[in-house]
Each structure stands twice: as structure tokens, then as C-alpha cells.
Design a protein around this motif. Sequence first.
Motif, PDB file in Angstrom:
ATOM      1  N   SER A 197       0.840  -1.213   0.000  1.00 26.90           N
ATOM      2  CA  SER A 197       0.000   0.000   0.000  1.00 26.90           C
ATOM      3  C   SER A 197       0.863   1.244   0.000  1.00 26.90           C
ATOM      4  CB  SER A 197      -0.920  -0.019   1.217  1.00 26.90           C
ATOM      5  OG  SER A 197      -1.683   1.160   1.277  1.00 26.90           O
ATOM      6  N   LEU A 198       1.955   1.191   0.781  1.00 30.68           N
ATOM      7  CA  LEU A 198       2.860   2.339   0.852  1.00 30.68           C
ATOM      8  C   LEU A 198       3.535   2.548  -0.508  1.00 30.68           C
ATOM      9  CD1 LEU A 198       4.465   1.869   4.366  1.00 30.68           C
ATOM     10  CD2 LEU A 198       2.880   3.673   3.663  1.00 30.68           C
ATOM     11  N   LYS A 199       3.931   1.426  -1.136  1.00 30.05           N
ATOM     12  CA  LYS A 199       4.542   1.528  -2.460  1.00 30.05           C
ATOM     13  C   LYS A 199       3.575   2.192  -3.434  1.00 30.05           C
ATOM     14  CE  LYS A 199       7.842  -2.300  -2.354  1.00 30.05           C
ATOM     15  NZ  LYS A 199       8.207  -3.591  -2.949  1.00 30.05           N
ATOM     16  N   ALA A 200       2.308   1.788  -3.380  1.00 31.25           N
ATOM     17  CA  ALA A 200       1.309   2.393  -4.277  1.00 31.25           C
ATOM     18  C   ALA A 200       1.166   3.878  -3.985  1.00 31.25           C
ATOM     19  CB  ALA A 200      -0.038   1.668  -4.109  1.00 31.25           C
ATOM     20  N   LEU A 225       3.432   5.762  -2.671  1.00 31.78           N
ATOM     21  CA  LEU A 225       4.662   6.420  -3.103  1.00 31.78           C
ATOM     22  C   LEU A 225       4.612   6.666  -4.598  1.00 31.78           C
ATOM     23  CD1 LEU A 225       7.478   7.448  -2.419  1.00 31.78           C
ATOM     24  CD2 LEU A 225       8.335   5.084  -2.741  1.00 31.78           C
ATOM     25  N   GLN A 226       4.127   5.702  -5.360  1.00 31.83           N
ATOM     26  CA  GLN A 226       4.007   5.856  -6.793  1.00 31.83           C
ATOM     27  C   GLN A 226       3.077   7.034  -7.109  1.00 31.83           C
ATOM     28  OE1 GLN A 226       5.559   4.426  -9.349  1.00 31.83           O
ATOM     29  NE2 GLN A 226       6.795   3.059  -8.009  1.00 31.83           N
ATOM     30  N   ASP A 227       1.979   7.044  -6.361  1.00 29.29           N
ATOM     31  CA  ASP A 227       1.026   8.158  -6.596  1.00 29.29           C
ATOM     32  C   ASP A 227       1.683   9.486  -6.238  1.00 29.29           C
ATOM     33  OD1 ASP A 227      -0.867   6.289  -7.376  1.00 29.29           O
ATOM     34  OD2 ASP A 227      -1.859   6.196  -5.401  1.00 29.29           O
ATOM     35  N   SER A 228       2.474   9.445  -5.128  1.00 26.94           N
ATOM     36  CA  SER A 228       3.133  10.706  -4.712  1.00 26.94           C
ATOM     37  C   SER A 228       4.143  11.144  -5.750  1.00 26.94           C
ATOM     38  CB  SER A 228       3.816  10.482  -3.346  1.00 26.94           C
ATOM     39  OG  SER A 228       2.874  10.174  -2.363  1.00 26.94           O
ATOM     40  N   LEU A 229       4.884  10.174  -6.275  1.00 28.67           N
ATOM     41  CA  LEU A 229       5.881  10.529  -7.309  1.00 28.67           C
ATOM     42  C   LEU A 229       5.186  11.069  -8.553  1.00 28.67           C
ATOM     43  CD1 LEU A 229       8.327   7.497  -6.970  1.00 28.67           C
ATOM     44  CD2 LEU A 229       8.744   9.870  -6.293  1.00 28.67           C
ATOM     45  N   MET A 230       4.053  10.467  -8.903  1.00 26.77           N
ATOM     46  CA  MET A 230       3.338  10.956 -10.071  1.00 26.77           C
ATOM     47  C   MET A 230       2.853  12.386  -9.817  1.00 26.77           C
ATOM     48  SD  MET A 230       1.157   7.565 -11.161  1.00 26.77           S
ATOM     49  CE  MET A 230       0.321   8.495 -12.445  1.00 26.77           C
ATOM     50  N   LEU A 231       2.348  12.652  -8.629  1.00 23.85           N
ATOM     51  CA  LEU A 231       1.895  14.023  -8.300  1.00 23.85           C
ATOM     52  C   LEU A 231       3.060  14.978  -8.305  1.00 23.85           C
ATOM     53  CD1 LEU A 231      -0.635  13.294  -5.407  1.00 23.85           C
ATOM     54  CD2 LEU A 231      -1.175  14.124  -7.701  1.00 23.85           C
ATOM     55  N   LEU A 232       4.201  14.460  -7.783  1.00 21.74           N
ATOM     56  CA  LEU A 232       5.379  15.321  -7.748  1.00 21.74           C
ATOM     57  C   LEU A 232       5.815  15.655  -9.162  1.00 21.74           C
ATOM     58  CD1 LEU A 232       7.505  16.682  -5.991  1.00 21.74           C
ATOM     59  CD2 LEU A 232       8.852  14.540  -6.069  1.00 21.74           C
ATOM     60  N   ASP A 233       5.774  14.669 -10.047  1.00 21.93           N
ATOM     61  CA  ASP A 233       6.151  14.961 -11.450  1.00 21.93           C
ATOM     62  C   ASP A 233       5.193  15.976 -12.057  1.00 21.93           C
ATOM     63  OD1 ASP A 233       8.298  13.207 -11.344  1.00 21.93           O
ATOM     64  OD2 ASP A 233       7.164  11.475 -12.110  1.00 21.93           O
ATOM     65  N   ARG A 234       3.926  15.847 -11.757  1.00 18.29           N
ATOM     66  CA  ARG A 234       2.953  16.787 -12.304  1.00 18.29           C
ATOM     67  C   ARG A 234       3.217  18.201 -11.761  1.00 18.29           C
ATOM     68  NH1 ARG A 234      -2.810  13.573 -11.986  1.00 18.29           N
ATOM     69  NH2 ARG A 234      -2.291  11.974 -13.569  1.00 18.29           N
ATOM     70  N   LEU A 235       3.566  18.212 -10.435  1.00 21.38           N
ATOM     71  CA  LEU A 235       3.827  19.541  -9.840  1.00 21.38           C
ATOM     72  C   LEU A 235       5.048  20.152 -10.483  1.00 21.38           C
ATOM     73  CD1 LEU A 235       3.134  18.839  -6.073  1.00 21.38           C
ATOM     74  CD2 LEU A 235       1.820  20.314  -7.589  1.00 21.38           C
ATOM     75  N   ARG A 236       6.032  19.298 -10.709  1.00 24.40           N
ATOM     76  CA  ARG A 236       7.235  19.799 -11.358  1.00 24.40           C
ATOM     77  C   ARG A 236       6.902  20.333 -12.748  1.00 24.40           C
ATOM     78  NH1 ARG A 236      11.711  15.158  -9.914  1.00 24.40           N
ATOM     79  NH2 ARG A 236      12.039  15.799  -7.689  1.00 24.40           N
ATOM     80  N   GLY A 237       6.073  19.594 -13.487  1.00 21.94           N
ATOM     81  CA  GLY A 237       5.694  20.057 -14.834  1.00 21.94           C
ATOM     82  C   GLY A 237       4.970  21.389 -14.791  1.00 21.94           C
ATOM     83  N   LEU A 238       4.080  21.487 -13.815  1.00 23.25           N
ATOM     84  CA  LEU A 238       3.306  22.709 -13.679  1.00 23.25           C
ATOM     85  C   LEU A 238       4.225  23.865 -13.300  1.00 23.25           C
ATOM     86  CD1 LEU A 238       0.117  21.391 -11.837  1.00 23.25           C
ATOM     87  CD2 LEU A 238       0.278  22.155 -14.217  1.00 23.25           C
ATOM     88  N   LEU A 239       5.183  23.595 -12.405  1.00 22.04           N
ATOM     89  CA  LEU A 239       6.099  24.672 -12.018  1.00 22.04           C
ATOM     90  C   LEU A 239       6.970  25.106 -13.177  1.00 22.04           C
ATOM     91  CD1 LEU A 239       7.232  23.393  -8.502  1.00 22.04           C
ATOM     92  CD2 LEU A 239       5.854  25.396  -9.022  1.00 22.04           C
ATOM     93  N   GLY A 240       7.368  24.176 -14.073  1.00 17.29           N
ATOM     94  CA  GLY A 240       8.158  24.525 -15.230  1.00 17.29           C
ATOM     95  C   GLY A 240       7.367  25.377 -16.206  1.00 17.29           C
ATOM     96  N   ILE A 241       6.171  25.176 -16.459  1.00 16.81           N
ATOM     97  CA  ILE A 241       5.335  25.926 -17.369  1.00 16.81           C
ATOM     98  C   ILE A 241       5.109  27.325 -16.849  1.00 16.81           C
ATOM     99  CG2 ILE A 241       2.995  26.066 -18.313  1.00 16.81           C
ATOM    100  CD1 ILE A 241       2.961  22.983 -18.319  1.00 16.81           C
TER     101      ILE A 241
END
Length: 420
Positions: free
Chosen positions: A395-398, A400-416
Motif C-alpha cells: 500500500s505504501l509503495k502504491a 509512493l508511486q502516486d506521490s511521485l506521479m503528483l510530484l512529477d505533475r507539480l514539477r511540470g506545472l512549475l516549469g510551465i
Amino acid sequence: MLFVTGCHRSGTSFIAHLLRSVADRIGLGNALDSESLLLPPTFDNQIGYFESRSLMAANDKILDLFCCRWDAPWLQAPDFTADPVRRFLVGLRPALSAHAAGDFWIDKDPRLCLTREAFRHILSREIPVVAILRNPLEVAGSLHCRDGFPVERGIALWALYNFELLCKDSSVPKHCFDYADFDSPDTWPLQRLCHVLQSLWGPWMDHADSLITSELLGEVVTEAFHGSLNRQRLNTMADLGAGVCPSVVIQSAETAWKRLKELMWLDQLSPLTAREALAPLLMTVLAQPQQIRGWVSPVDLARQRHVELHEMKRTLAEKSRHCDNLGHKIEELGERSASLQDRVVDLESSLLQVRDVNQRLMASLSQVKTRSENRRERIRGLQAKLSWNRAAVVSLKAMLQDSLMLLDRLRGLLGISRLR
């Protein structure tokens, strides 16, 4: 009370049967009239012996005391008044209690020819005697037919028995009858027999003269005696002596018998006249007893018993040695048994120890089982926690995956937003 006797195979069973039948007819009965007390019938006497077992046993013991038998009698009568003999005879009294009692009885035994004087000491009273005499050749022939005796031996027995019966001075009344007189109703001695029984049985009953009659005796004799049918087998032996027995013995026997018959007929039979009639025959047959075929003297019996006694002693010695050996073996077995018992005790002690150890092992095994069950429960609990932890990690791994995906999205949004 009445004794019936005569040499063996002379008709003693017949005369005893006749007298017993008369006693029954007139109501006297017989204290010895019981199948348990009497000898049973046999082929030789199919109507019975009319002889008590106790009387026969007592006579055999008396004869045995002097190393004699019925077929090997003494040549000289013993002294029944000697103290050791009298004590022995008195010792026979308990076995003859029925005879010693005061009841009426009739008993018979041919051995009484030899032993009747002894019964004065046994029964402490005089017992009258009815005797029956028979042709010695017929007696010898019958003994040959029944027992296989040589004729001269049978004649010698006849001479000895009748000498002891007739030639001894005694106060005991003796009434003698000739067996041949009962051959035919024409010669039946009914009148004489009637007088004899009236005199003998008068003290035992009232009106004996009127109850004991010749007519009654004739009826009883007719029933008890079957003429030629009863005598046929025995009479066939009358001429057996010819050719197989010395003629001088036969002639002497015939002469003695002829003289005895004359004495009975003339009523002159006494110890003295009987001795004169029988002495020549006795001198003939017993001059050299060892020459009589089959003759056994008391000396021979004593020697035979000495040999038998020696053999018995030897056998007893062997058995004693055997018993000693058995005793030693028994002792050894006893020692072995004691040793085995000690071993058994030791084994029982060891077995108890083994049982204690076994019980302890069982207790330890029970404890181990309990601990094992507890450990299994703990393992099952740990396995459940591990499964839960694994599920939590997944469950934690899942997450974490979701958190990493959100983090990538946040990073994308911050870059734009920076580009703008």
C-alpha cells in the motif's frame, strides 16, 4: 448263626443257597443278605457264591499269616491259641462286625475247613457247621476244569481240607452231607436235613418243628438244585484221573471216599473214624509232596515270598537311590529357582525404574508438545503480522508511486509557469 463249608468245588454254594432259602421261607432272614456284602456271581457259579466278602478276606488273611493260600494249605494246623496269633485274630473282629453281632446269619467259605477253629477267638463263640462232602475225583476234575490243577493236586487238596474238617476234635457241632445224595429226589436226605435244621434253628424261633418240614425242604431243594443241569459240567470230569494220575492215588482216593460214605450212612463219622479213613490217602499223596504236579507247599510260598521280598528290597533300594538323585536335582532346582527369583526381583525393580523413566519422558514429551503448540500459535501470529506488513508495504509503495506521479505533475506545472 451257621457256617457252611466243605472242600472247594464240593457244592458249598448249593448247600448255602438251600439253607438261605429255607431261612427266608420261615422268616429268619439273614443279616448278611445284601449284594454289597456278598461275592458277585461268576461263570463258575452263576446263581452266586452266597459268601460274604468279609469272611473270605478274613480267611485269606489267616492263611496268609502262615504263608499259605487256599490252594496251598498247611500240612500241620497252626496253634491258634498262641498269644501273637490270638492278637492277630482279635484284630480281625472289627471287619466281621456283622458276624459278631447277635443277629441270625448264614455264611459260607470252603476255607473254613482250615480256619474254623480260629473263629472261636475272632467271634468269641462257637458257630455250628454244616459241611458237604463230595467224591474226590469229581472235586479234582472240577478244580482241573476251573483252575487247571493236575488231578493229583486236586485229590491232595480234597484230602487235606476234609482231614482238617473231619479229624479235628472240637466242640463245634458238625453236620455232614453227601453231595451225591442230592442227585435225585429218591435220595434227598430231607428227613435228616429237617432234624438238623430244627435242632440248629430251634433257639432262634418258636415252633421250629412245625415250620421246618420235609415238604418245605423238598420244595426248596427242587428250586435250588436243577439236577443234571447243575451237575452235568462237573460230572464230565469224574473220569479225568484215568491216564493222567497215578492209579494208586485214584484207588486210595476212591477207598477213602467209600469209607467216608459208609461212616456217614451209618452215622458213625467221628474224628477218629474219619482219621482212619483219610490217613492212607494222605500218606499216599503227601508222602512226597514235591512229586505232586503243581503242588505248592507253605515252605515254597515262604521261599517265594523271601525272593519277592528280596526283589522288593532291591527295587526299593533302587527307588531310594532314584529318590536321592531326585532330591539332589530338586535341591539344584530349588537353588536355581531362588536365583531365578532374585533375577525376577531385579528385573521387577528395573522394570519399575523403566516405568518411572517412561513416565518422566511422557511428562517431558507432554511439555514439549505444549511448547510446540505455543510456538506454532506464535508463528501463526507472526505470519499474520508479516502478511499485514506486506500488505502495508504494498500500500505504501502504491502511495509512493502516486506521490511521485503528483510530484512529477507539480514539477511540470512549475516549469510551465516559469516559462510564462
